[in-house]
Scaffold this active site. Structure first.
Site, mmCIF file in Angstrom:
data_model
loop_
_atom_site.group_PDB
_atom_site.id
_atom_site.type_symbol
_atom_site.label_atom_id
_atom_site.label_comp_id
_atom_site.label_asym_id
_atom_site.label_seq_id
_atom_site.Cartn_x
_atom_site.Cartn_y
_atom_site.Cartn_z
ATOM 1 N N LYS A 48 0.840 -1.198 0.000
ATOM 2 C CA LYS A 48 0.000 0.000 0.000
ATOM 3 C C LYS A 48 0.876 1.249 0.000
ATOM 4 O O LYS A 48 0.612 2.209 -0.734
ATOM 5 C CB LYS A 48 -0.958 -0.029 1.200
ATOM 6 C CG LYS A 48 -2.075 -1.051 0.991
ATOM 7 C CD LYS A 48 -2.908 -1.352 2.226
ATOM 8 C CE LYS A 48 -3.877 -2.501 1.886
ATOM 9 N NZ LYS A 48 -4.711 -2.943 2.993
ATOM 10 N N GLN A 92 -5.209 -1.800 9.154
ATOM 11 C CA GLN A 92 -5.109 -3.116 8.509
ATOM 12 C C GLN A 92 -5.772 -4.185 9.390
ATOM 13 O O GLN A 92 -5.536 -4.244 10.595
ATOM 14 C CB GLN A 92 -3.621 -3.446 8.271
ATOM 15 C CG GLN A 92 -3.367 -4.728 7.501
ATOM 16 C CD GLN A 92 -3.854 -4.672 6.067
ATOM 17 O OE1 GLN A 92 -3.924 -3.611 5.445
ATOM 18 N NE2 GLN A 92 -4.209 -5.817 5.524
ATOM 19 N N ASP A 115 -11.311 2.660 3.356
ATOM 20 C CA ASP A 115 -11.667 1.244 3.237
ATOM 21 C C ASP A 115 -13.166 1.055 3.012
ATOM 22 O O ASP A 115 -13.606 -0.037 2.624
ATOM 23 C CB ASP A 115 -11.311 0.514 4.543
ATOM 24 C CG ASP A 115 -10.058 -0.344 4.415
ATOM 25 O OD1 ASP A 115 -9.786 -0.814 3.310
ATOM 26 O OD2 ASP A 115 -9.383 -0.529 5.447
HETATM 27 N N1 GUN Z 1 -7.268 -7.063 5.344
HETATM 28 C C1 GUN Z 1 -7.511 -7.759 4.206
HETATM 29 N N2 GUN Z 1 -8.062 -6.959 3.274
HETATM 30 C C2 GUN Z 1 -8.151 -5.736 3.821
HETATM 31 C C3 GUN Z 1 -8.622 -4.482 3.336
HETATM 32 O O1 GUN Z 1 -9.087 -4.327 2.204
HETATM 33 N N3 GUN Z 1 -8.517 -3.455 4.203
HETATM 34 C C4 GUN Z 1 -8.026 -3.592 5.461
HETATM 35 N N4 GUN Z 1 -8.006 -2.526 6.255
HETATM 36 N N5 GUN Z 1 -7.603 -4.732 5.947
HETATM 37 C C5 GUN Z 1 -7.641 -5.794 5.126
#
Ligand code: GUN
Length: 276
Positions: A48, A92, A115
């Site tokens: 990211k 996350q 998100d």
């Molecule tokens: N864990 C797995 N996929 C995601 C996501 O799209 N966003 C976040 N914050 N955590 C994740």
């Protein structure tokens, strides 16, 4: 049969976003918070930050110990909610067990919730109102559209009912006028239902769960799974070689949905920055 190249499409989107940000004279800023040391999460968080760099965005990564308390984490989120350099905040998942995910996610300013997991934004999606949409399902729709897969009236089957992928995916497909079926671990006749799918989205979390005999000839197969096998290689939720024999379109793993999740995160961050 078309292999949908998510890596290339994501690169194009990053470039589009870089140009749009330059034109708007803004530097979108994303803060990613990682609590604990889950190795898969550490890889996603690194990717990211790299995506931000590639798009010319500002990024900050906060790596917090697994013992971080709820109060400490809520304090950090409160500061970021007021931080003018940060337009998007991403915590996350999964979080360590002592932290209540719903409570933590609700503390993020919904305008900075890139998100799309905040109840306000999840609710807006259900009502078809504009709001940040969860990145992975949004990326799947973008792949289908850019590959010119017919959506209106198509029979779409989503396997998996998570809040992160399965549920928002079903709502987005519905918005695109698909006829949507959501399957899960308790579904009866899963094979038969999948075999009827013009669009099959696999978001199960089990390597090669979708076998060739579950795929309708000519279907679009979107593989959301990223499973690390014992030999260290990655496998999707779809038996890729077998699926290639049947599908009309397919997304590979890696290089399919994964890069699109990050591209949509950047898009949500850009849009948050435009809102100011
Ligand atoms: N864990 C797995 N996929 C995601 C996501 O799209 N966003 C976040 N914050 N955590 C994740």
């Amino acid at each position: 049969m078309t292999i949908i190249d998510g890596k290339q499409i994501a690169k194009e989107i990053r470039e589009e976003l870089r140009e749009a940000a330059e034109k708007a004279g803004i530097t979108p800023g994303l803060c990613v918070i990682l609590v604990g040391d889950d190795p898969a999460s550490a890889v996603y968080v690194r990717n990211k930050a790299r995506g931000c760099k590639d798009a010319g965005f500002y990024s900050r990564t906060l790596r917090l110990p697994a013992e971080t308390t709820k109060e400490e984490l809520l304090g950090i989120i409160a500061e970021l909610n007021n931080d003018k350099e940060i337009h998007g905040i991403l915590v996350q998942l999964p979080l360590p067990k002592h932290l209540d995910e719903a409570e933590i996610l609700s503390a993020i300013d919904p305008d900075k919730d890139v998100d799309g997991f905040h109840v306000r934004n999840a609710g807006a999606l259900m009502l078809g109102r504009p709001a940040p949409v969860a990145c992975t399902p949004q990326g799947c729709i973008e792949l289908l559209k850019r590959a010119n897969v017919p959506l209106t009236g198509a029979n779409a089957v989503v396997v998996g009912r998570s809040n992160i992928v399965g549920k928002p995916m079903a709502l987005l497909l519905l918005q695109e006028n698909c006829t949507v079926t959501v399957c899960h671990s308790r579904t009866k006749n899963l094979k038969e239902i999948c075999r009827e799918a013009d669009i099959l989205v696999a978001a199960i979390g089990k390597p090669r769960f979708i076998t060739g005999d579950m795929i309708k000839p000519g279907a679009a197969v979107i593989d959301v799974g990223i499973n690390r096998l014992d030999d260290g290689t990655l496998a999707g939720d779809v038996d890729y070689e077998a699926a290639c024999e049947k599908a009309g379109w397919i997304t590979p793993v890696p290089g399919g949905v994964g890069p699109m999740t990050i591209a949509m995160l950047l898009k949500n961050t850009f849009e948050a920055a435009c809102r100011g």
